[in-house]
Design a protein around this motif. Structure first.
Motif, PDB file in Angstrom:
ATOM      1  N   THR A   1      29.608  39.415  68.305  1.00 45.58           N
ATOM      2  CA  THR A   1      30.926  39.232  68.915  1.00 45.58           C
ATOM      3  C   THR A   1      31.868  40.341  68.468  1.00 45.58           C
ATOM      4  OG1 THR A   1      31.673  37.784  67.116  1.00 45.58           O
ATOM      5  CG2 THR A   1      30.680  36.730  69.033  1.00 45.58           C
TER       6      THR A   1
ATOM      7  N   THR B   1      38.276  32.536  69.275  1.00 46.91           N
ATOM      8  CA  THR B   1      36.843  32.526  69.005  1.00 46.91           C
ATOM      9  C   THR B   1      36.090  32.467  70.324  1.00 46.91           C
ATOM     10  OG1 THR B   1      37.179  31.348  66.913  1.00 46.91           O
ATOM     11  CG2 THR B   1      34.951  31.370  67.825  1.00 46.91           C
TER      12      THR B   1
ATOM     13  N   SER C   1      32.420  32.030  72.229  1.00 49.05           N
ATOM     14  CA  SER C   1      31.106  31.432  72.004  1.00 49.05           C
ATOM     15  C   SER C   1      30.389  31.326  73.338  1.00 49.05           C
ATOM     16  CB  SER C   1      31.236  30.057  71.356  1.00 49.05           C
ATOM     17  OG  SER C   1      31.952  29.173  72.196  1.00 49.05           O
TER      18      SER C   1
END
Length: 117
Positions: free
Chosen positions: A58, A69, A71
């Protein structure tokens, strides 16, 4: 062809949280990168975060590092962006994009995120 659809935008107060989702469908690729970009009124589109096809790599823009964040759920060809500690300057249209190789070839229509002060 690949279809990219974002969801999860909305209005939130400063300090709040939102979670964006992006679903890609159509052609499948063995390796790809999915990313989020944003564009505020009167400004150019800017990079926010990206994640590799495996989910183990990432990268974030400095402006969101530690607050956002990214994901992925490869089984569903879906990527999420959890946004915490939102600031008014995070207000923008957020776009999801898919890269096969060096370029982001496929883009969604965008979802509006508005952070009130």
């Amino acid at each position: 062809q690949v279809q990219v659809v974002e969801s999860g935008g909305g209005l939130v107060q400063a300090g709040g949280s939102l979670k964006l989702s992006c679903a890609a469908s159509g052609r499948t690729f063995s390796k790809y990168t999915m990313a989020w970009f944003r564009q505020a009124p009167g400004k150019e589109r800017e990079f926010v975060a990206r994640i590799s096809w495996s989910g183990d790599n990432t990268y974030y823009a400095d402006s969101v590092k530690g607050r956002f964040t990214i994901s992925s759920d490869n089984a569903k060809n879906t990527v999420h962006l959890q946004m915490n500690s939102l600031k008014p300057e995070d207000t923008a249209v957020y776009f999801c994009a898919v890269a096969v190789g060096a370029m982001y070839n496929f883009w969604g229509q965008g979802t509006q995120v508005t952070v009130s002060s």
